[in-house]
Design a protein around this motif. Structure first.
Motif, PDB file in Angstrom:
ATOM      1  N   ARG A 120     -77.126 -22.382  32.604  1.00 58.74           N
ATOM      2  CA  ARG A 120     -77.132 -21.141  33.380  1.00 58.74           C
ATOM      3  C   ARG A 120     -75.728 -20.561  33.497  1.00 58.74           C
ATOM      4  N   GLU A 121     -74.746 -21.426  33.608  1.00 58.87           N
ATOM      5  CA  GLU A 121     -73.361 -20.971  33.706  1.00 58.87           C
ATOM      6  C   GLU A 121     -72.872 -20.370  32.389  1.00 58.87           C
ATOM      7  N   ARG A 126     -82.920 -17.444  30.970  1.00 55.08           N
ATOM      8  CA  ARG A 126     -83.677 -18.211  31.961  1.00 55.08           C
ATOM      9  C   ARG A 126     -83.695 -19.693  31.563  1.00 55.08           C
ATOM     10  N   GLU A 140     -84.875 -23.658  33.242  1.00 56.28           N
ATOM     11  CA  GLU A 140     -85.613 -24.317  34.306  1.00 56.28           C
ATOM     12  C   GLU A 140     -85.589 -25.829  34.119  1.00 56.28           C
ATOM     13  N   PRO A 142     -75.627 -16.677  31.436  1.00 55.14           N
ATOM     14  CA  PRO A 142     -76.213 -16.164  32.684  1.00 55.14           C
ATOM     15  C   PRO A 142     -77.346 -15.169  32.467  1.00 55.14           C
TER      16      PRO A 142
END
Length: 212
Positions: A90-91, A97, A99, A94
Motif C-alpha cells: 500500500r505504501e 488496492r 488486502e 497507493p
C-alpha cells in the motif's frame, strides 16, 4: 472462528519477519526476467478478450506484480497473508488496492474475477492441501476466466520440499500441477519452462489456464 492451518500461520509470520528485506530484494525483479515477464502479456490479452473484469494477484507480497498487471491495462488488486507485506504494498503503490487474506478462502463472490495470478505463491502449500485452493480459484473466476501460475519446477522428480529462504516450499512437476488444475475444472492454454539463471537454484515453471 476457525483457526487457520498451522502452515498458513507459519507462512504469514515468516513473511512478516522478512517483509522489508524481501521488498528490497524483489524491487525491479521483473526487469531482468524477460521470459517470465512475457507470460503476463498474453494473460492480460486473454483476460481483456474474455470481457476483462477484476484481476486478483493472490500472494502479492510487496505488490510489484500487481503494479505490472495494472500497467498492462488490467483492473488489478492484491491479496496476501502477511499484514506487513500488505502495508508495504500500500505504501509503494497507493493507487492500488491490497488486502490481507488467504487464497483458500477469498472474500469474493462466485464468478467475480476475470483473472487470477498466483506468482510463486502456491509454493508454500503442502501438496495435499492444494486441491481446495484450485477449487476456490475456480469458484471466484468467471466462465472463461484465466489463471497464471508461477512456481519452481521439480525437473522430472516428484513433488519435493526444499529449503526456501523464507519458509519451506515445494517444487512441482509441471505435468502434475497441470493435471491437478485440470481435475479442478481448468483447461491448459500454454506453458513455459525456464532454466535457472546463475544466481537461481531451480528451473521455473509457468502455466496459463482457463476456467471451463
Amino acid at each position: 472462528m476457525t483457526e487457520p492451518p498451522s502452515y498458513l500461520t507459519a507462512t504469514a509470520e515468516a513473511y512478516d519477519d522478512v517483509a522489508v528485506l524481501y521488498a528490497e530484494f524483489t524491487q525491479g525483479a521483473l526487469d531482468r526476467l524477460p521470459l517470465d515477464r512475457a507470460m503476463f502479456a498474453p494473460f492480460a490479452e486473454l483476460v481483456r478478450a474474455a470481457g476483462a473484469g477484476l484481476v486478483a494477484e493472490l500472494g502479492c507480497g510487496p505488490g510489484y506484480v500487481t503494479a505490472h498487471l495494472r500497467d498492462l491495462g488490467l483492473d488489478a488488486f492484491g491479496v496476501d497473508l502477511s499484514p506487513v507485506m500488505i502495508g508495504l504494498a500500500r505504501e509503494a503503490y497507493p493507487g492500488l488496492r491490497f488486502e490481507v487474506g488467504s487464497m483458500d478462502a477469498l472474500d469474493l463472490a462466485d464468478g467475480e474475477l476475470g483473472g487470477i495470478v498466483s506468482w510463486y505463491s502456491i509454493i508454500h502449500t503442502p501438496p495435499q492441501e492444494l486441491p481446495p485452493y484450485f477449487a476456490e480459484f475456480r469458484r471466484v473466476l468467471a466462465p472463461d476466466g484465466h489463471i497464471l501460475l508461477g512456481f519452481f519446477e521439480s525437473e522430472g522428480d516428484p513433488v519435493v520440499v526444499f529449503d526456501h529462504k523464507v519458509t519451506p516450499a515445494y517444487r512441482w512437476p509441471i505435468d502434475d500441477l497441470a493435471e491437478l488444475a485440470r481435475k479442478a475444472g481448468f483447461v491448459e492454454v500454454g506453458r513455459m519452462l525456464r532454466e535457472p539463471l546463475e544466481d537461481e537454484r531451480f528451473r521455473r515453471g509457468h502455466l496459463l489456464m482457463r476456467r471451463q
